[in-house]
Design a protein around this motif. Sequence first.
Motif, PDB file in Angstrom:
ATOM      1  N   GLN A  53      10.704   9.054  17.438  1.00 41.19           N
ATOM      2  CA  GLN A  53      11.703  10.009  17.737  1.00 41.19           C
ATOM      3  C   GLN A  53      12.570   9.843  18.810  1.00 41.19           C
ATOM      4  O   GLN A  53      13.787   9.722  18.558  1.00 41.19           O
ATOM      5  CB  GLN A  53      10.903  11.395  18.034  1.00 41.19           C
ATOM      6  N   PHE A  77      14.699  11.819   8.623  1.00 38.12           N
ATOM      7  CA  PHE A  77      14.043  11.839   9.976  1.00 38.12           C
ATOM      8  C   PHE A  77      12.720  11.365   9.936  1.00 38.12           C
ATOM      9  O   PHE A  77      11.945  11.754   9.306  1.00 38.12           O
ATOM     10  CB  PHE A  77      14.124  13.446  10.573  1.00 38.12           C
ATOM     11  N   TYR A  78      12.362  10.355  10.939  1.00 39.68           N
ATOM     12  CA  TYR A  78      12.841   9.724  12.126  1.00 39.68           C
ATOM     13  C   TYR A  78      12.734   8.310  11.672  1.00 39.68           C
ATOM     14  O   TYR A  78      12.602   7.527  12.334  1.00 39.68           O
ATOM     15  CB  TYR A  78      12.105   9.992  13.442  1.00 39.68           C
ATOM     16  N   PHE A 101      14.697   6.890  17.417  1.00 40.26           N
ATOM     17  CA  PHE A 101      15.809   7.208  16.336  1.00 40.26           C
ATOM     18  C   PHE A 101      17.080   8.113  16.892  1.00 40.26           C
ATOM     19  O   PHE A 101      18.179   7.941  16.572  1.00 40.26           O
ATOM     20  CB  PHE A 101      14.841   8.556  15.397  1.00 40.26           C
ATOM     21  N   ASP A 102      16.504   8.881  17.799  1.00 37.26           N
ATOM     22  CA  ASP A 102      17.604  10.003  18.419  1.00 37.26           C
ATOM     23  C   ASP A 102      18.658   8.857  19.347  1.00 37.26           C
ATOM     24  O   ASP A 102      19.683   9.131  19.585  1.00 37.26           O
ATOM     25  CB  ASP A 102      17.169  11.058  19.320  1.00 37.26           C
TER      26      ASP A 102
END
Length: 155
Positions: free
Chosen positions: A15, A75-76, A18-19
Motif C-alpha cells: 500500500q 488498488f494496490y 502503491f500510494d
Amino acid sequence: MTTIHLTTTIQAPIQTVFDVSRNIDIHQQSASKSNEIAIAGVTSGLINLNETVTWKGKHFGFYLTHKSRITAMTFYYYFVDEMEEGKFKTFKHEHFFEEKNGITIMTDQLHYETPFGIFGKLFDYLFLKKHLTQFLLERNKVLKKVCETTSSKTP
C-alpha cells in the motif's frame, strides 16, 4: 513500439509503495533533474482513476508538456497512465505491484511509439530509450528511498 521493463524491490508494504508511486509531489522530487513540474489537472497529492496531470519539463534542451490520464487502477496492485497530449505517437505506462514477505516488487512496463517514421525510430534507438530508462531508474530510486524511510518509521 518500444517497451522498457524495469523491476524494483522495495522493503515496504504494498500500500505504501502503491500510494508513493502515484504521488505527484514525489514524482516532481524524482524528476528534479529535468525541472519537471505538474502544471494542470492533479498538481499535488495522489492521482486517482480517470484523473489527469499535465507535466512540463526540460528534455533534450526543450521544455515539453505531457498530459496523461490514469486509465486503469486496481488498488494496490496495478495502475496505468496513458498520454492524452504530448510528443509521442503513443505512450502507456503500466505499474504492477506484488508483495512477498513484506517486500514489494514494483514493475514498470512503459510502451511507447515515436512519431516521424524512420527519423523517430532512429532518435529512439540513439537517445530516447536510454533517456527514458534513466528517467525511470531515477524515479524508482527516489520512490524506494521514500517508501523505505516511511516504512522504517512505522511501528
